[in-house]
Design an enzyme around this catalytic site. Structure first.
Site, PDB file in Angstrom:
ATOM      1  CG  HIS A 122      10.779  -0.394  31.749  1.00  0.00           C
ATOM      2  ND1 HIS A 122      11.930  -1.152  31.752  1.00  0.00           N
ATOM      3  CD2 HIS A 122      11.065   0.723  31.054  1.00  0.00           C
ATOM      4  CE1 HIS A 122      12.868  -0.502  31.086  1.00  0.00           C
ATOM      5  NE2 HIS A 122      12.372   0.626  30.651  1.00  0.00           N
ATOM      6  CG  HIS A 147       3.104   2.274  36.423  1.00  0.00           C
ATOM      7  ND1 HIS A 147       3.226   3.622  36.662  1.00  0.00           N
ATOM      8  CD2 HIS A 147       3.852   1.673  37.378  1.00  0.00           C
ATOM      9  CE1 HIS A 147       4.004   3.819  37.692  1.00  0.00           C
ATOM     10  NE2 HIS A 147       4.412   2.651  38.159  1.00  0.00           N
ATOM     11  CG  HIS A 149       5.557  -1.960  39.897  1.00  0.00           C
ATOM     12  ND1 HIS A 149       6.753  -1.715  39.259  1.00  0.00           N
ATOM     13  CD2 HIS A 149       4.970  -0.754  40.062  1.00  0.00           C
ATOM     14  CE1 HIS A 149       6.873  -0.403  39.060  1.00  0.00           C
ATOM     15  NE2 HIS A 149       5.807   0.197  39.539  1.00  0.00           N
ATOM     16  CD  GLU A 160       7.963  -0.946  42.403  1.00  0.00           C
ATOM     17  OE1 GLU A 160       7.541   0.210  42.306  1.00  0.00           O
ATOM     18  OE2 GLU A 160       9.035  -1.343  41.882  1.00  0.00           O
ATOM     19  CG  HIS A 173       2.910   2.457  41.770  1.00  0.00           C
ATOM     20  ND1 HIS A 173       4.223   2.143  41.550  1.00  0.00           N
ATOM     21  CD2 HIS A 173       2.620   2.027  43.027  1.00  0.00           C
ATOM     22  CE1 HIS A 173       4.713   1.528  42.633  1.00  0.00           C
ATOM     23  NE2 HIS A 173       3.758   1.447  43.531  1.00  0.00           N
ATOM     24  CB  THR A 254       9.751   2.288  42.298  1.00  0.00           C
ATOM     25  OG1 THR A 254       8.782   2.111  41.255  1.00  0.00           O
ATOM     26  CG2 THR A 254       9.059   2.761  43.564  1.00  0.00           C
ATOM     27  CB  THR A 255      11.288   2.996  37.130  1.00  0.00           C
ATOM     28  OG1 THR A 255      10.525   4.192  36.925  1.00  0.00           O
ATOM     29  CG2 THR A 255      10.346   1.836  37.399  1.00  0.00           C
TER      30      THR A 255
END
Ligand SMILES: *[C@@H]1O[C@H](CO)[C@@H](O)[C@H](O)[C@H]1NC(C)=O
Ligand SMILES: *[C@@H]1O[C@H](CO)[C@@H](O)[C@H](O)[C@H]1NC(C)=O
Length: 375
Positions: A122, A147, A149, A160, A173, A254-255
């Protein structure tokens, strides 16, 4: 089909320091079964009986039948309250003078220690040590992992959080857990005060050498489940210079499983990446394993902004927010003055016409007509 996510712990002992307590496992497994991930179990401290708690996690993705509009079917929290990310816009902001500058401890990672960069299917993730924490919050929040995005090469807008409707190129993040109250991130992640995440917005700009500490490993973690150890570097350099200007609100992961357990800090100032760095991020990785017959590129791994009814985002800085309030007030006053002027002019004109009316002698029928046109 499901994939199993193992939550491993060893009786009476916290997990190996500095490593995630979450391990992806391809095999379906049941509670207290040692059959899957035997290697991890073998790594446990000697003489301590491992306790394996398996939770079944369904596949999820950002597109297709497992896309975000379906997350809530297997992960009810994703359809629940306090969801993240959000669009941070002026109407929901509230200045809060008690928001102190973010203070970070142990962010300069040791050159002699190693940290794991991995592709989890992801995102690109890096494990962080327990010596790294945020000291300026009501609890100590200890780092667990970071991680990213991002978007895609043709549409490089993959942050995000957005600000006044503007989506940034990417977002970093840094995930921390409340180590005053919980032994590890897995225990903390579903508790209301469990997590604190720092969000760093990334925009297109100049070359950022510190991100190369992570990006230079792309070739080694192209595919899902690949990992590579890296030596420490100063994670502080990935953050914007000013740590005193930020947005603060209570939200969620957010996941999936989207637990509403995150105290969010999104820094006001973005950091910059060069075009080459962004393109590398947008094109380097796959969501699928190395031998997968239908490889899926890891792009657009961001969630859409969530509803933000009756919630407030607190801001640590006045400038801008107060300015907009002042501007709104000035505008309001101007409107009132304009309306008042209009009314006065109308009244004056009415009066003048009344005076004219008085001066002229009309026949009764005509007088009535004039009255109507004045209303
Ligand atoms: C779920 O993920 C596993 C492992 O990545 C994969 O083998 C399986 O086909 C996926 N299931 C679905 C329904 O996509
Ligand atoms: C970070 O640590 C390295 C090595 O320990 C040291 O050389 C460097 O000066 C430190 N950087 C900062 C900003 O403290």
């Amino acid at each position: 089909m499901t994939t199993a996510l193992l939550v491993l712990s060893f009786e009476g002992l916290p997990l190996t320091a500095g490593h995630d307590t979450l391990f992806m496992c391809d095999t379906l497994c049941c509670a207290n079964t040692h059959a899957c991930c035997p290697a991890l179990i073998a790594d446990g401290p000697r003489g301590v009986r491992p306790v394996v708690v398996c939770t079944l996690y369904y596949n999820w993705s950002y597109v297709g039948p497992d896309g975000e509009e379906h997350w809530h079917k297997h992960y009810p929290f994703c359809g629940g309250i306090f969801q993240s990310p959000i669009d941070i816009h002026n109407d929901i902001l509230q200045y809060d003078s008690t928001l102190l500058p973010i203070e970070l401890v142990g962010y300069n990672l040791s050159l002699t220690e190693q940290f794991i960069i991995s592709n989890n299917g992801h995102s690109l993730k890096m494990s962080l040590p327990p010596t790294m924490y945020i000291s300026s919050l009501p609890f100590r929040y200890t780092a667990a992992q970071l991680h990213l995005h991002w978007g895609n090469r043709h549409h490089p807008e993959g942050s995000e959080h957005s600000v006044n409707g503007k989506r940034y190129a990417a977002e970093l993040h840094i995930v921390h857990y409340n180590s005053d109250k919980y032994p590890d991130v897995a225990t903390a992640m579903d508790k209301a005060d469990g997590l604190a995440v720092l969000g760093i917005l990334i925009e297109l700009g100049s070359f950022h050498p510190s991100f190369e500490n992570i990006f230079c490993q792309f070739a080694n973690v192209r595919y899902k489940d690949q990992t590579i150890p890296v030596t420490g570097f100063n994670v502080r350099d990935l953050l914007p210079e000013r740590l005193d200007e930020y947005y603060r609100y209570e939200g969620s992961l957010t996941t999936p499983p989207c637990y509403p357990s995150v105290l969010w800090t999104v820094f006001r100032n973005p950091v910059q990446l060069a075009h080459t760095q962004l393109v590398a991020l947008e094109t380097a990785l796959y969501c699928t394993q190395e031998n997968d017959p239908s490889p899926l590129e890891m792009t657009d791994n961001y969630r859409q902004p969530q509803e933000f009814d009756e919630r407030r985002v607190r801001v640590s800085f006045r400038q801008g927010v107060v300015l907009s309030v002042v501007l709104a007030s000035i505008l309001g006053v101007l409107v009132i003055i304009a309306v008042a002027c209009c009314l006065i002019r109308k009244k004056l004109r009415g009066k003048k016409e009344d005076d004219v009316n008085k001066a002229v002698v009309y026949k009764p029928a005509l007088d009535k007509e004039e009255d109507i046109s004045n209303v």
